[in-house]
Design a protein around this motif. Structure first.
Motif, PDB file in Angstrom:
ATOM      1  N   MET A 154      12.684 -12.798 -19.972  1.00 33.81           N
ATOM      2  CA  MET A 154      11.670 -12.050 -19.216  1.00 33.81           C
ATOM      3  C   MET A 154      11.708 -12.462 -17.752  1.00 33.81           C
ATOM      4  O   MET A 154      12.027 -13.597 -17.420  1.00 33.81           O
ATOM      5  N   MET A 155      11.349 -11.537 -16.875  1.00 28.43           N
ATOM      6  CA  MET A 155      11.290 -11.841 -15.451  1.00 28.43           C
ATOM      7  C   MET A 155      10.138 -12.801 -15.160  1.00 28.43           C
ATOM      8  O   MET A 155       9.094 -12.744 -15.806  1.00 28.43           O
ATOM      9  N   LYS A 156      10.347 -13.661 -14.188  1.00 31.09           N
ATOM     10  CA  LYS A 156       9.293 -14.581 -13.770  1.00 31.09           C
ATOM     11  C   LYS A 156       8.512 -13.933 -12.635  1.00 31.09           C
ATOM     12  O   LYS A 156       9.014 -13.771 -11.537  1.00 31.09           O
ATOM     13  N   GLY A 157       7.286 -13.518 -12.922  1.00 31.42           N
ATOM     14  CA  GLY A 157       6.452 -12.904 -11.898  1.00 31.42           C
ATOM     15  C   GLY A 157       5.679 -13.954 -11.125  1.00 31.42           C
ATOM     16  O   GLY A 157       5.397 -15.038 -11.631  1.00 31.42           O
ATOM     17  N   ASN A 158       5.329 -13.627  -9.891  1.00 32.07           N
ATOM     18  CA  ASN A 158       4.533 -14.511  -9.053  1.00 32.07           C
ATOM     19  C   ASN A 158       3.216 -13.812  -8.776  1.00 32.07           C
ATOM     20  O   ASN A 158       3.184 -12.780  -8.091  1.00 32.07           O
ATOM     21  N   LEU A 159       2.128 -14.303  -9.332  1.00 26.44           N
ATOM     22  CA  LEU A 159       0.829 -13.631  -9.238  1.00 26.44           C
ATOM     23  C   LEU A 159       0.166 -14.007  -7.914  1.00 26.44           C
ATOM     24  O   LEU A 159      -0.338 -15.108  -7.754  1.00 26.44           O
ATOM     25  N   LEU A 160       0.166 -13.063  -6.959  1.00 26.41           N
ATOM     26  CA  LEU A 160      -0.365 -13.316  -5.626  1.00 26.41           C
ATOM     27  C   LEU A 160      -1.498 -12.352  -5.299  1.00 26.41           C
ATOM     28  O   LEU A 160      -1.474 -11.175  -5.694  1.00 26.41           O
ATOM     29  N   ILE A 161      -2.480 -12.833  -4.552  1.00 29.96           N
ATOM     30  CA  ILE A 161      -3.613 -12.005  -4.138  1.00 29.96           C
ATOM     31  C   ILE A 161      -3.153 -10.863  -3.248  1.00 29.96           C
ATOM     32  O   ILE A 161      -3.724  -9.758  -3.293  1.00 29.96           O
ATOM     33  N   SER A 162      -2.106 -11.053  -2.453  1.00 24.18           N
ATOM     34  CA  SER A 162      -1.614  -9.977  -1.584  1.00 24.18           C
ATOM     35  C   SER A 162      -1.197  -8.747  -2.388  1.00 24.18           C
ATOM     36  O   SER A 162      -1.289  -7.616  -1.901  1.00 24.18           O
ATOM     37  N   SER A 163      -0.756  -8.952  -3.645  1.00 26.28           N
ATOM     38  CA  SER A 163      -0.336  -7.806  -4.464  1.00 26.28           C
ATOM     39  C   SER A 163      -1.489  -6.869  -4.762  1.00 26.28           C
ATOM     40  O   SER A 163      -1.292  -5.675  -5.013  1.00 26.28           O
ATOM     41  N   MET A 164      -2.724  -7.390  -4.733  1.00 27.60           N
ATOM     42  CA  MET A 164      -3.890  -6.561  -5.017  1.00 27.60           C
ATOM     43  C   MET A 164      -4.148  -5.550  -3.904  1.00 27.60           C
ATOM     44  O   MET A 164      -4.341  -4.353  -4.158  1.00 27.60           O
ATOM     45  N   ILE A 165      -4.155  -6.028  -2.662  1.00 33.32           N
ATOM     46  CA  ILE A 165      -4.400  -5.111  -1.546  1.00 33.32           C
ATOM     47  C   ILE A 165      -3.209  -4.179  -1.348  1.00 33.32           C
ATOM     48  O   ILE A 165      -3.371  -3.014  -0.984  1.00 33.32           O
ATOM     49  N   GLU A 166      -1.995  -4.672  -1.625  1.00 31.02           N
ATOM     50  CA  GLU A 166      -0.818  -3.804  -1.514  1.00 31.02           C
ATOM     51  C   GLU A 166      -0.883  -2.666  -2.526  1.00 31.02           C
ATOM     52  O   GLU A 166      -0.518  -1.530  -2.222  1.00 31.02           O
ATOM     53  N   ARG A 167      -1.365  -2.952  -3.713  1.00 33.67           N
ATOM     54  CA  ARG A 167      -1.501  -1.899  -4.730  1.00 33.67           C
ATOM     55  C   ARG A 167      -2.544  -0.869  -4.320  1.00 33.67           C
ATOM     56  O   ARG A 167      -2.342   0.343  -4.492  1.00 33.67           O
ATOM     57  N   ALA A 168      -3.666  -1.344  -3.756  1.00 30.08           N
ATOM     58  CA  ALA A 168      -4.703  -0.414  -3.297  1.00 30.08           C
ATOM     59  C   ALA A 168      -4.181   0.483  -2.183  1.00 30.08           C
ATOM     60  O   ALA A 168      -4.446   1.697  -2.164  1.00 30.08           O
ATOM     61  N   GLU A 169      -3.415  -0.087  -1.245  1.00 35.83           N
ATOM     62  CA  GLU A 169      -2.839   0.704  -0.152  1.00 35.83           C
ATOM     63  C   GLU A 169      -1.901   1.786  -0.685  1.00 35.83           C
ATOM     64  O   GLU A 169      -1.920   2.924  -0.218  1.00 35.83           O
ATOM     65  N   ARG A 170      -1.066   1.404  -1.638  1.00 34.56           N
ATOM     66  CA  ARG A 170      -0.004   2.304  -2.092  1.00 34.56           C
ATOM     67  C   ARG A 170      -0.501   3.391  -3.034  1.00 34.56           C
ATOM     68  O   ARG A 170      -0.133   4.558  -2.909  1.00 34.56           O
ATOM     69  N   PHE A 171      -1.354   3.008  -3.996  1.00 29.20           N
ATOM     70  CA  PHE A 171      -1.741   3.947  -5.046  1.00 29.20           C
ATOM     71  C   PHE A 171      -3.114   4.589  -4.835  1.00 29.20           C
ATOM     72  O   PHE A 171      -3.394   5.642  -5.413  1.00 29.20           O
ATOM     73  N   PHE A 172      -3.973   3.972  -4.018  1.00 31.46           N
ATOM     74  CA  PHE A 172      -5.341   4.487  -3.860  1.00 31.46           C
ATOM     75  C   PHE A 172      -5.750   4.559  -2.388  1.00 31.46           C
ATOM     76  O   PHE A 172      -6.853   4.120  -2.029  1.00 31.46           O
ATOM     77  N   PRO A 173      -4.889   5.087  -1.509  1.00 32.02           N
ATOM     78  CA  PRO A 173      -5.199   5.071  -0.076  1.00 32.02           C
ATOM     79  C   PRO A 173      -6.422   5.900   0.304  1.00 32.02           C
ATOM     80  O   PRO A 173      -7.014   5.670   1.360  1.00 32.02           O
ATOM     81  N   LYS A 174      -6.815   6.838  -0.560  1.00 33.13           N
ATOM     82  CA  LYS A 174      -7.945   7.711  -0.238  1.00 33.13           C
ATOM     83  C   LYS A 174      -9.282   7.158  -0.729  1.00 33.13           C
ATOM     84  O   LYS A 174     -10.342   7.637  -0.304  1.00 33.13           O
ATOM     85  N   LYS A 175      -9.231   6.205  -1.658  1.00 31.77           N
ATOM     86  CA  LYS A 175     -10.481   5.656  -2.194  1.00 31.77           C
ATOM     87  C   LYS A 175     -11.203   4.878  -1.106  1.00 31.77           C
ATOM     88  O   LYS A 175     -10.601   4.409  -0.147  1.00 31.77           O
ATOM     89  N   GLU A 176     -12.534   4.671  -1.278  1.00 33.12           N
ATOM     90  CA  GLU A 176     -13.357   4.209  -0.153  1.00 33.12           C
ATOM     91  C   GLU A 176     -14.036   2.860  -0.380  1.00 33.12           C
ATOM     92  O   GLU A 176     -14.370   2.481  -1.510  1.00 33.12           O
ATOM     93  N   VAL A 177     -14.262   2.195   0.736  1.00 30.47           N
ATOM     94  CA  VAL A 177     -15.167   1.057   0.819  1.00 30.47           C
ATOM     95  C   VAL A 177     -16.331   1.500   1.699  1.00 30.47           C
ATOM     96  O   VAL A 177     -16.143   1.851   2.874  1.00 30.47           O
ATOM     97  N   ILE A 178     -17.520   1.537   1.122  1.00 29.85           N
ATOM     98  CA  ILE A 178     -18.734   1.955   1.841  1.00 29.85           C
ATOM     99  C   ILE A 178     -19.484   0.682   2.214  1.00 29.85           C
ATOM    100  O   ILE A 178     -19.915  -0.075   1.339  1.00 29.85           O
ATOM    101  N   SER A 179     -19.621   0.447   3.501  1.00 24.49           N
ATOM    102  CA  SER A 179     -20.119  -0.835   3.999  1.00 24.49           C
ATOM    103  C   SER A 179     -21.398  -0.643   4.799  1.00 24.49           C
ATOM    104  O   SER A 179     -21.417   0.072   5.809  1.00 24.49           O
TER     105      SER A 179
END
Length: 537
Positions: free
Chosen positions: A1-26
């Motif tokens: 199996m591939m050795k994955g590296n679990l990084l917090i940066s992958s979370m924001i990168e996924r949001a940018e790539r797959f959910f660019p239209k979704k919102e943060v209401i502040s």
């Protein structure tokens, strides 16, 4: 199996790539601001590049003193994504404790909200390692004598939007630092790694735990300075859920309006928050039909409150348990499929407990003679281990008393029923020993708060020459509820408890002391009770 590296940066990168239209209401001091994940991602990259440009390196501790808003969310990702450590500071701590934890962490920078900046002005000359202060505001920088003050928005504007998050970070490296709220002594720090944060977020997404989803609109009411808002901003961003950040100094009215106007589906906070919201819902009219889950933790929720949310407002209520040392999610109270057919009262009684262990963790309940029986009667201390459970305190030898033989000793006393459902009976230090028998202050508190005229209740022990300790109830009545006597309240409790469990006294108060995160502060309450009796003689 591939050795994955679990990084917090992958979370924001996924949001940018797959959910660019979704919102943060502040919600900020100037009103509601809206950002897509594409915009949040760009701002986060700019901020990360400015941090690097300033000279921030891997392992450096970066502090925040801030409310729940989009800028704080950007810091959640920018700081750990360059290999530095996000240190969220509780803005309600005493100046002495704030000075201690900043110096103990050796923070290099402090990101601070404009309305919290006076805290920094009062203590900045005692901070030994801080090189600069970055103020988060919608306005011009405040006039100040504090040196090296910068504008957050200028750091964002001058950063590189094409900045690439480094990939030479190991998942076991430090990513976050939170300190306990310190009911005694100085706060204790807990380090979170990239791996522990990612795995904890997975735990929040399990259907049988909190069940966070892309389809949700998540509103973390629990402060972002308190155990990373229970991880809700991380999992919501990763999954692409809309997020509602309630901002500075919110009120129950503001929360009710945000739930209604933004169609919030999931929200999380401590019981005192939900007691305040229920009071607002009872006094004014709001739509809450979008809510599919109110997540409650931090301390035991009164059964009466759970029933009110579900029966009167048709809002599902999720009881959970955790602590700073557990990231924090450890248990969630959900019915098993075959329990759905139980009588309503039985279902409520199960869901008022702290629930079952989240998959991925291990537990033991240690009593005086080893592990306790799962009979819902025998009590013991809850011990936990797992990939998002801390194994020591940050630069603090007090961990020797808490982390023993690979287990976290939580200090919480519980029972376990035959289904494996945990019920927290009390903190070890808050149990009341009367005549050689244990009395749970939590059970008494929740029973008292089920009375229609009671807003809040907390029970503490007082010394007793004959019985060693006896319980005393401290009660805050609801506004316009009318009077109730001590005798009437004790009469209300009689059918629910053995005679020796009943409080010897009831003290009516205007307010019960609370910790910085909204829990009842038993230490301060004991002092008030002591003063009450001393003044009576």
């Amino acid at each position: 199996m591939m050795k994955g590296n679990l990084l917090i940066s992958s979370m924001i990168e996924r949001a940018e790539r797959f959910f660019p239209k979704k919102e943060v209401i502040s919600r900020t001091s100037t009103g509601i601001q809206r950002f897509t994940y594409a915009e949040i991602g760009e701002r986060t990259r700019k901020l990360a590049s400015s941090l690097k440009e300033f000279g921030i390196e891997k392992g450096d501790k970066i502090a925040t003193l801030a409310w729940n808003h989009h800028r704080h969310l950007e810091l959640y990702f920018a700081i750990p994504s360059i290999g530095s450590v996000l240190h969220t500071i509780n803005i309600r701590l005493s100046p002495e404790h704030i000075i201690y934890i900043i110096n103990h962490a050796e923070d290099e920078l402090i990101f601070v909200d404009e309305d919290v900046f006076p805290l920094i002005e009062a203590v900045h000359d005692k901070l030994r390692t801080v090189k600069a202060y970055i103020v988060m505001t919608d306005h011009e920088l405040p006039s100040t004598n504090v040196p090296n003050v910068y504008s957050y928005e200028e750091w964002v504007q001058t950063g590189d939007k094409a900045f690439e998050f480094p990939k030479d970070i190991d998942e076991t490296e430090e990513a976050g630092l939170c300190f306990t709220s310190a009911t005694t002594g100085y706060p204790k720090g807990v380090i979170y790694t990239h791996r522990s944060t990612v795995l904890h977020s997975m735990g929040l997404a399990f259907t049988d735990t909190v069940g966070a989803s892309e389809s949700d609109t998540v509103m973390p009411v629990v402060p972002m300075f308190h155990v990373n808002a229970w991880g809700m901003p991380y999992v919501a961003t990763w999954l692409g859920a809309d997020q509602v950040m309630p901002g500075p100094r919110f009120t129950p009215k503001i929360l009710a309006e945000l739930i209604q106007d933004e169609k919030v589906t999931m929200t999380a906070g401590v019981p005192t928050i939900w007691l305040g919201l229920l009071k607002e819902l009872e006094e004014n009219s709001y739509r809450t039909d979008s809510l599919r889950a109110v997540v409650c933790g931090g301390s035991a929720a009164p059964l009466s409150m759970i029933k009110t949310f579900e029966q009167k407002y048709n809002v599902p209520f999720l009881h959970a348990y955790g602590m700073t040392e557990t990231s924090p999610l450890a248990t969630v109270s959900r019915l098993k499929s075959y329990q759905e057919d139980l009588p309503e009262e039985d279902r409520f009684n199960i869901r008022a407990k702290q629930g079952m262990l989240v998959p991925g963790l291990e537990m033991k309940v240690a009593g005086g003679q080893g592990e306790v029986r799962w009979d819902e009667e025998e009590m013991g201390e809850l011990l936990l281990k797992g990939p998002w459970i801390a194994d020591d305190y940050f630069k603090d030898d007090r961990g020797n008393e808490t982390f023993i033989d690979g287990w976290l000793h939580t200090g919480d006393v519980c029972t376990v029923d035959e289904e494996g459902v945990i019920k927290i009976v009390d903190r070890t230090k808050d149990l009341i020993k009367s005549g050689g028998e244990w009395i749970s202050s939590v059970d008494l508190e929740n029973a008292i708060m089920s009375h229609e005229k009671v807003f809040e209740a907390s029970v503490v022990a007082v010394p007793d020459a004959e019985w060693q300790e006896r319980p005393v109830a401290c009660v805050v009545l609801k506004d316009k509820a009318g009077n109730i006597t001590k005798e009437e309240l004790i009469e209300f409790l009689k059918p629910q408890f053995a005679k020796w469990w009943l409080p010897d006294d009831v003290i009516f108060m205007e307010e019960i002391p609370k910790t910085s995160v909204g829990k009842f502060l038993k230490r301060a309450l004991r002092d008030k009770v002591k003063e009450h009796y001393e003044s009576a003689y």
